[in-house]
Design a protein around this motif. Structure first.
Motif, PDB file in Angstrom:
ATOM      1  N   LEU A   1      11.240  18.173 111.315  1.00  0.00           N
ATOM      2  CA  LEU A   1      11.676  19.317 110.516  1.00  0.00           C
ATOM      3  C   LEU A   1      13.118  19.704 110.827  1.00  0.00           C
ATOM      4  CD1 LEU A   1      10.998  21.617 108.546  1.00  0.00           C
ATOM      5  CD2 LEU A   1      10.114  22.915 110.490  1.00  0.00           C
TER       6      LEU A   1
ATOM      7  N   ILE B   1       8.922  22.407 101.844  1.00  0.00           N
ATOM      8  CA  ILE B   1       9.559  22.006 103.101  1.00  0.00           C
ATOM      9  C   ILE B   1       9.642  20.489 103.178  1.00  0.00           C
ATOM     10  CG2 ILE B   1       9.257  21.986 105.614  1.00  0.00           C
ATOM     11  CD1 ILE B   1       8.099  24.827 105.314  1.00  0.00           C
ATOM     12  N   ASN B   2       8.554  19.816 102.817  1.00  0.00           N
ATOM     13  CA  ASN B   2       8.575  18.350 102.818  1.00  0.00           C
ATOM     14  C   ASN B   2       9.652  17.810 101.878  1.00  0.00           C
ATOM     15  OD1 ASN B   2       6.632  17.902 104.679  1.00  0.00           O
ATOM     16  ND2 ASN B   2       5.042  17.286 103.262  1.00  0.00           N
TER      17      ASN B   2
ATOM     18  N   SER C   1       0.156  19.903 119.451  1.00  0.00           N
ATOM     19  CA  SER C   1      -0.865  20.519 118.608  1.00  0.00           C
ATOM     20  C   SER C   1      -0.493  20.324 117.146  1.00  0.00           C
ATOM     21  CB  SER C   1      -0.977  22.008 118.926  1.00  0.00           C
ATOM     22  OG  SER C   1       0.279  22.638 118.769  1.00  0.00           O
TER      23      SER C   1
ATOM     24  N   GLU D   1       5.212  12.990 102.711  1.00  0.00           N
ATOM     25  CA  GLU D   1       4.519  13.071 101.425  1.00  0.00           C
ATOM     26  C   GLU D   1       3.433  12.015 101.288  1.00  0.00           C
ATOM     27  OE1 GLU D   1       7.708  13.000 101.927  1.00  0.00           O
ATOM     28  OE2 GLU D   1       8.614  14.783 101.026  1.00  0.00           O
TER      29      GLU D   1
ATOM     30  N   VAL E   1       6.048  22.924 120.612  1.00  0.00           N
ATOM     31  CA  VAL E   1       5.347  23.127 121.876  1.00  0.00           C
ATOM     32  C   VAL E   1       5.932  22.224 122.956  1.00  0.00           C
ATOM     33  CG1 VAL E   1       3.125  22.928 123.056  1.00  0.00           C
ATOM     34  CG2 VAL E   1       3.224  23.830 120.725  1.00  0.00           C
ATOM     35  N   THR E   2       6.016  20.929 122.648  1.00  0.00           N
ATOM     36  CA  THR E   2       6.529  19.983 123.641  1.00  0.00           C
ATOM     37  C   THR E   2       8.027  20.168 123.834  1.00  0.00           C
ATOM     38  OG1 THR E   2       4.824  18.429 122.954  1.00  0.00           O
ATOM     39  CG2 THR E   2       6.645  17.545 124.247  1.00  0.00           C
TER      40      THR E   2
ATOM     41  N   VAL F   1       6.644  17.161 110.800  1.00  0.00           N
ATOM     42  CA  VAL F   1       5.963  17.518 109.561  1.00  0.00           C
ATOM     43  C   VAL F   1       5.446  16.235 108.939  1.00  0.00           C
ATOM     44  CG1 VAL F   1       6.240  18.528 107.268  1.00  0.00           C
ATOM     45  CG2 VAL F   1       7.500  19.481 109.201  1.00  0.00           C
ATOM     46  N   THR F   2       4.202  16.246 108.485  1.00  0.00           N
ATOM     47  CA  THR F   2       3.641  15.055 107.850  1.00  0.00           C
ATOM     48  C   THR F   2       4.345  14.801 106.527  1.00  0.00           C
ATOM     49  OG1 THR F   2       1.507  15.476 108.872  1.00  0.00           O
ATOM     50  CG2 THR F   2       1.524  13.999 106.977  1.00  0.00           C
TER      51      THR F   2
ATOM     52  N   MET G   1       4.438  24.265 101.997  1.00  0.00           N
ATOM     53  CA  MET G   1       4.729  23.101 102.826  1.00  0.00           C
ATOM     54  C   MET G   1       5.283  21.951 101.981  1.00  0.00           C
ATOM     55  SD  MET G   1       4.422  23.659 105.994  1.00  0.00           S
ATOM     56  CE  MET G   1       4.677  21.944 106.472  1.00  0.00           C
TER      57      MET G   1
ATOM     58  N   LEU H   1      -0.854  22.036 113.315  1.00  0.00           N
ATOM     59  CA  LEU H   1      -1.170  23.221 112.537  1.00  0.00           C
ATOM     60  C   LEU H   1      -1.303  22.806 111.077  1.00  0.00           C
ATOM     61  CD1 LEU H   1      -1.379  26.358 112.434  1.00  0.00           C
ATOM     62  CD2 LEU H   1       1.084  26.378 112.052  1.00  0.00           C
ATOM     63  N   ARG H   2      -2.444  23.045 110.476  1.00  0.00           N
ATOM     64  CA  ARG H   2      -2.642  22.685 109.074  1.00  0.00           C
ATOM     65  C   ARG H   2      -2.530  23.953 108.233  1.00  0.00           C
ATOM     66  NH1 ARG H   2      -4.875  17.482 109.165  1.00  0.00           N
ATOM     67  NH2 ARG H   2      -5.794  16.955 111.171  1.00  0.00           N
ATOM     68  N   VAL H   3      -1.557  23.973 107.346  1.00  0.00           N
ATOM     69  CA  VAL H   3      -1.280  25.180 106.580  1.00  0.00           C
ATOM     70  C   VAL H   3      -0.651  24.800 105.244  1.00  0.00           C
ATOM     71  CG1 VAL H   3       0.995  25.468 107.640  1.00  0.00           C
ATOM     72  CG2 VAL H   3      -0.199  27.474 106.772  1.00  0.00           C
ATOM     73  N   ASN H   4      -0.911  25.595 104.220  1.00  0.00           N
ATOM     74  CA  ASN H   4      -0.326  25.333 102.910  1.00  0.00           C
ATOM     75  C   ASN H   4       1.006  26.039 102.711  1.00  0.00           C
ATOM     76  OD1 ASN H   4      -3.608  25.433 102.076  1.00  0.00           O
ATOM     77  ND2 ASN H   4      -2.408  23.705 101.358  1.00  0.00           N
ATOM     78  N   THR H   5       1.111  27.246 103.264  1.00  0.00           N
ATOM     79  CA  THR H   5       2.281  28.075 102.985  1.00  0.00           C
ATOM     80  C   THR H   5       2.770  28.744 104.257  1.00  0.00           C
ATOM     81  OG1 THR H   5       1.377  28.565 100.786  1.00  0.00           O
ATOM     82  CG2 THR H   5       3.170  29.975 101.550  1.00  0.00           C
ATOM     83  N   LEU H   6       4.078  28.759 104.443  1.00  0.00           N
ATOM     84  CA  LEU H   6       4.690  29.506 105.536  1.00  0.00           C
ATOM     85  C   LEU H   6       5.363  30.745 104.954  1.00  0.00           C
ATOM     86  CD1 LEU H   6       6.406  26.658 107.584  1.00  0.00           C
ATOM     87  CD2 LEU H   6       4.354  27.927 108.212  1.00  0.00           C
TER      88      LEU H   6
ATOM     89  N   MET I   1       0.938  20.751 125.597  1.00  0.00           N
ATOM     90  CA  MET I   1       0.094  19.837 124.843  1.00  0.00           C
ATOM     91  C   MET I   1       0.489  19.877 123.374  1.00  0.00           C
ATOM     92  SD  MET I   1      -4.064  19.822 124.537  1.00  0.00           S
ATOM     93  CE  MET I   1      -4.168  20.963 123.180  1.00  0.00           C
TER      94      MET I   1
ATOM     95  N   SER J   1      -4.244  28.016 102.772  1.00  0.00           N
ATOM     96  CA  SER J   1      -4.000  28.868 103.927  1.00  0.00           C
ATOM     97  C   SER J   1      -2.535  29.272 103.963  1.00  0.00           C
ATOM     98  CB  SER J   1      -4.364  28.121 105.219  1.00  0.00           C
ATOM     99  OG  SER J   1      -3.624  26.929 105.293  1.00  0.00           O
ATOM    100  N   GLN J   2      -2.282  30.403 104.599  1.00  0.00           N
ATOM    101  CA  GLN J   2      -0.930  30.921 104.681  1.00  0.00           C
ATOM    102  C   GLN J   2      -0.670  31.386 106.100  1.00  0.00           C
ATOM    103  OE1 GLN J   2      -0.109  34.495 102.332  1.00  0.00           O
ATOM    104  NE2 GLN J   2       1.897  33.679 101.817  1.00  0.00           N
ATOM    105  N   LEU J   3       0.436  30.926 106.665  1.00  0.00           N
ATOM    106  CA  LEU J   3       0.803  31.312 108.019  1.00  0.00           C
ATOM    107  C   LEU J   3       1.984  32.260 107.946  1.00  0.00           C
ATOM    108  CD1 LEU J   3       0.559  30.872 111.120  1.00  0.00           C
ATOM    109  CD2 LEU J   3       2.227  29.029 110.852  1.00  0.00           C
ATOM    110  N   LYS J   4       1.846  33.448 108.534  1.00  0.00           N
ATOM    111  CA  LYS J   4       2.928  34.425 108.552  1.00  0.00           C
ATOM    112  C   LYS J   4       3.587  34.393 109.917  1.00  0.00           C
ATOM    113  CE  LYS J   4       0.981  37.433 105.043  1.00  0.00           C
ATOM    114  NZ  LYS J   4       0.795  38.814 104.570  1.00  0.00           N
TER     115      LYS J   4
END
Lengths: 142, 129
Positions: A32, B24-25, B3, A24, A13-14, A21-22, B21, B5-10, B1, A3-6
């Motif tokens: 982050l 980034i890690n 949340s 490795e 949010v908080t 970030v999770t 990601m 977000l599960r994503v491979n690429t920004l 709240m 998936s790719q987020l643009k």
């Protein structure tokens, strides 16, 4: 599925300036914003000093082996962590990166917008210009 | 709240600056600290730092909160002290090998004699557990 987020800006949010970030190993999260370097530079410290590449940094030449890194986006306080290294192109001259040190021997204080650092030759304790200087900064942006 | 977000690429909205990601890690420091190592040692600011210990002159232990996945992480650092004290920052592996949470650093003068540093800066890069 990949998936790719643009997006142009990520905001928590908080807390707007805090996104986890999770890690490795998939069992721990890291922050982050805290992990990101807030400034870095690779520059030639000889002659007219010149950045080869940089982020949020401009440089001032204070004299031989004497430099100031200025931030474009300032830090929230002067307690940020500065790490760096330096090297020469040829020869056997050793080099030492010393933060908050203005040659020939004055300790300097960081500010939210700039900090002093020096490159010295340990065996002579004298500052000198070297062609490769690398600096990174971690801390809190304003 | 909160949340997730599960994503491979920004990627920025213009489809530029695509960053995985994993980059980034791997590219973010997992811990950093700036502390005064002279007198009663005191942290100025830090990230993922649990404690600092004064082992003696120019000799410190840094303990992090969230452990690293292994001991192969990178230590980058610099130290300084006023006047003419030109200090190195060393991770003396033979003296104390780093663990996934603990690293020991020393700040010797150029002649090898330990001195307390007023500015000790360390950043760790590697894999979190």
């Amino acid at each position: 599925m990949a998936s790719q987020l643009k997006v142009d800006t990520l905001t928590g949010v908080t807390t707007a300036g805090s996104i986890d970030v999770t890690g490795e190993g998939n069992s721990t999260t890291t922050n982050l914003q805290q992990g990101l370097a807030k400034s870095w530079v690779n520059f030639n410290g000889t002659g007219t000093i010149a950045a080869r590449d940089s982020f949020n940094a401009s440089l001032t030449d204070g004299g031989t082996g004497d430099y100031v890194l200025n931030f474009s986006n300032v830090m929230s306080d002067a307690n940020y962590s500065v790490t760096g290294s330096s090297s020469v192109l040829i020869g056997n001259f050793e080099t030492m990166f010393v933060p908050n040190f203005k040659p020939p021997g004055t300790e300097t204080a960081s500010t939210t917008s700039a900090f002093q650092f020096a490159v010295l030759r340990p065996s002579t304790t004298q500052p000198y210009d070297v062609p490769y200087v690398y600096v990174q900064v971690h801390g809190d942006l304003a | 709240m909160a949340s997730i977000l599960r994503v491979n690429t920004l990627t920025d909205a213009s489809s530029g600056n695509s960053t995985a990601m994993s980059t980034i890690n791997q590219g973010t420091a997992k811990a950093w600290i700036n502390f005064n190592g002279s007198g009663t040692i005191a942290e100025r600011d830090s990230f993922n730092n649990a404690s600092i210990t004064d082992n003696g002159t120019g000799d410190y232990t840094v303990t992090i909160t969230s452990a690293m996945a292994n001991v192969n992480y990178a230590h980058v650092g610099a130290a300084g002290q006023g006047n003419t004290a030109l200090l190195c920052l060393c991770q003396n592996f033979d003296l104390a090998a780093p663990t996934t949470t603990v690293s020991r650093y020393q700040t010797p003068y150029v002649n090898g004699v330990m001195l307390d540093a007023t500015s000790v800066n360390v950043a760790l890069h590697g894999d979190l557990a």
